[in-house]
Scaffold this motif. Structure first.
Motif, short mmCIF file in Angstrom:
data_model
loop_
_atom_site.label_atom_id
_atom_site.label_comp_id
_atom_site.label_asym_id
_atom_site.label_seq_id
_atom_site.Cartn_x
_atom_site.Cartn_y
_atom_site.Cartn_z
N SER A 1 46.04 17.44 46.33
CA SER A 1 46.57 18.73 46.80
C SER A 1 46.23 19.01 48.25
N ASP A 2 45.22 18.29 48.80
CA ASP A 2 44.88 18.50 50.21
C ASP A 2 45.86 17.85 51.17
N ASN A 3 46.80 17.07 50.62
CA ASN A 3 47.81 16.34 51.42
C ASN A 3 47.17 15.37 52.42
N LEU A 4 45.93 14.99 52.14
CA LEU A 4 45.22 14.04 52.99
C LEU A 4 44.79 12.78 52.24
N THR A 5 44.70 12.87 50.94
CA THR A 5 44.14 11.78 50.14
C THR A 5 45.20 11.19 49.22
N TYR A 6 45.39 9.87 49.33
CA TYR A 6 46.38 9.15 48.52
C TYR A 6 45.67 8.03 47.76
N THR A 7 45.89 7.98 46.47
CA THR A 7 45.27 6.95 45.63
C THR A 7 46.34 6.01 45.09
N PHE A 8 46.13 4.71 45.32
CA PHE A 8 47.06 3.68 44.86
C PHE A 8 46.39 2.82 43.80
N LYS A 9 47.06 2.63 42.68
CA LYS A 9 46.63 1.70 41.64
C LYS A 9 47.38 0.39 41.84
N LEU A 10 46.64 -0.68 42.10
CA LEU A 10 47.25 -1.93 42.49
C LEU A 10 47.66 -2.78 41.28
N ARG A 11 48.67 -3.60 41.53
CA ARG A 11 49.18 -4.50 40.51
C ARG A 11 48.19 -5.66 40.32
N LYS A 12 47.92 -6.00 39.07
CA LYS A 12 47.01 -7.11 38.77
C LYS A 12 47.79 -8.41 38.59
N GLY A 13 47.11 -9.53 38.78
CA GLY A 13 47.73 -10.83 38.57
C GLY A 13 48.61 -11.31 39.70
N VAL A 14 48.49 -10.71 40.88
CA VAL A 14 49.29 -11.11 42.04
C VAL A 14 48.49 -12.08 42.90
N LYS A 15 49.12 -13.17 43.30
CA LYS A 15 48.48 -14.19 44.12
C LYS A 15 49.13 -14.28 45.50
N PHE A 16 48.30 -14.57 46.49
CA PHE A 16 48.83 -14.94 47.80
C PHE A 16 49.32 -16.38 47.74
N HIS A 17 50.11 -16.78 48.72
CA HIS A 17 50.64 -18.14 48.73
C HIS A 17 49.55 -19.20 48.82
N ASP A 18 48.37 -18.83 49.33
CA ASP A 18 47.26 -19.78 49.40
C ASP A 18 46.46 -19.86 48.10
N GLY A 19 46.89 -19.09 47.09
CA GLY A 19 46.25 -19.13 45.79
C GLY A 19 45.17 -18.10 45.58
#
Length: 411
Positions: A102-120
């Motif tokens: 509600s303060d319009n300053l704080t954003y919380t993101f829930k990240l996707r699991k099981g994601v890999k970068f191209h380097d593994g």
């Protein structure tokens, strides 16, 4: 530290997005996010898609990119936390969900699991934090302008990111669609390495780049969102309009963008070629450097706007495949609001120049890409401004050179 050129816009026209493709090739360029590329249903007959563009990319570093083409190429290899869908709605990408406090300053993101970068290596909150840290430490990076408005980034667990802003920013979520995540392993190798070795989470991974000619990407077997539609995508730089059309006609390219407007009517429907037009977010304008004393005067800038015949520009440069702009933003983006346009009025332009003390005009230099259409556009502007005494020197450049000159060192 570099300083930004203070600038205002000389509005002109919004081009229709016009491309051409062979009848068996995809009707889109796989230039959205990796998930969009993976969702394509059509493919080139040989499963190797060749796309001819009018420019070469400027960089492979997603934190330094500023041009649409480079963003499109990189988006096959990199992904942000959130992205736009085809209806300009923000949807999840590497984040499964997000919320604003509600303060319009704080954003919380829930990240996707099981994601890999191209380097593994694994994508997680620490990877996001590493990207933030990199951009905060290097003010030369274009993404510094975004993250410098953040107060902090916290990672309460491996799949939660909390971004706190310095002040409320209604464009924050929109800006997050541009913040693509690089593998921390690649970040550790330094900027020079990253410029030549992309390493993201996208549907396609980097294969090769021949500077000035092409970039090729191939499917990433470990992609989290399904199998990509084609075996490879080659983005080929073909600045000359006729050569780009010839590639399509001979089958050397499956898709070209942009389709030269003057040739569109003659090739549409011929040899399995289909020309596709749609409303575009691409605008054509001249950026005015208000550090220059003559351009500090509002009346001069207004005169320049009144002196440009937008209808003639559309007919001459785009063969009618464009529309006038009525805002600093294209009508296809969120929250568009139409503004009062500068209709062509040469007498008013001359009057404003006289009122500002520049009745005899002055000299300016205009920079632009050395592509066929851009050079025609600059020459048109040169001719139009000559009517109010402004002598314009047209300076076409290679896109990479132009990009490096947009910002200048302090005097």
């Amino acid at each position: 530290m570099k300083k930004k050129i203070i600038a205002l816009l000389l509005a002109s026209a919004m081009a229709l997005s016009m491309a051409a493709c062979g009848s068996k090739a995809p009707a889109s360029s796989a230039s959205g996010t990796g998930s969009a590329a993976a969702g394509q249903k059509a493919a080139a007959p040989d499963q190797d898609l060749v796309i001819g563009f009018n420019l070469d990319i400027s960089t492979l570093d997603p934190h330094q990119v500023a041009d649409t083409l480079s963003m499109s190429v990189q988006s096959t290899m990199y992904e942000p936390l959130v992205t736009f869908d085809e209806n300009q709605k923000i949807v999840p990408a590497l984040a499964e969900s997000w919320k604003a406090e509600s303060d319009n300053l704080t954003y919380t993101f829930k990240l996707r699991k099981g994601v890999k970068f191209h380097d593994g290596t694994e994508f997680n909150a620490a990877a996001f934090k590493a990207n933030y840290d990199r951009c905060m430490k290097d003010q030369k990076l274009r993404q510094y302008r975004t993250v410098s408005k953040w107060q902090s980034v916290e990672t309460p667990d491996d799949y939660t990111v909390v971004v706190k802003l310095k002040e409320p920013n209604c464009a924050f979520i929109n800006k997050m669609t541009m913040f693509e995540i690089v593998s921390p392993k690649a970040l550790a190798q330094g900027t020079a390495y990253l410029a030549k070795n992309p390493d993201g989470t996208g549907a396609y991974q980097f294969k090769e780049r021949v500077e000035g000619d092409h970039v090729t990407v191939t499917p990433f077997a470990g992609y989290w969102n399904g199998k990509p539609a084609v075996n490879s995508i080659t983005f080929k730089a073909v600045p000359e309009d006729g050569a780009r059309v010839a590639m399509l006609q001979t089958g050397e390219a499956d898709y070209i963008y942009p389709m030269p407007s003057t040739q569109a009517p003659t090739v549409d429907g011929k040899k399995d070629i289909k020309v596709v037009t749609s409303p575009s977010a691409i605008m054509r304008y001249v950026t005015l450097n208000t550090n220059l004393p003559q351009l500090k005067d509002k009346r001069v800038r207004q005169a320049m706007n009144y002196a440009i015949d937008k209808k003639a520009y559309i007919k001459t440069i785009f063969n009618g495949y464009a529309s006038e702009v009525h805002s600093c933003y294209p009508s296809t983006v969120q929250y568009y609001s139409e503004q009062t346009p500068y209709d062509f009025n040469l007498e008013k332009a001359k009057s404003l120049m006289k009122e500002a003390g520049y009745e005899n005009g002055f000299e300016l230099t205009i920079w632009g890409d050395n592509t066929t259409n851009e050079m025609k556009g600059m020459q048109f502007v040169e001719q139009q401004l000559a009517q109010i005494g402004i002598k314009v020197k047209v300076t076409p450049m290679e896109p990479n050179t132009l990009s490096s000159m947009i910002s200048v060192e302090p005097d």
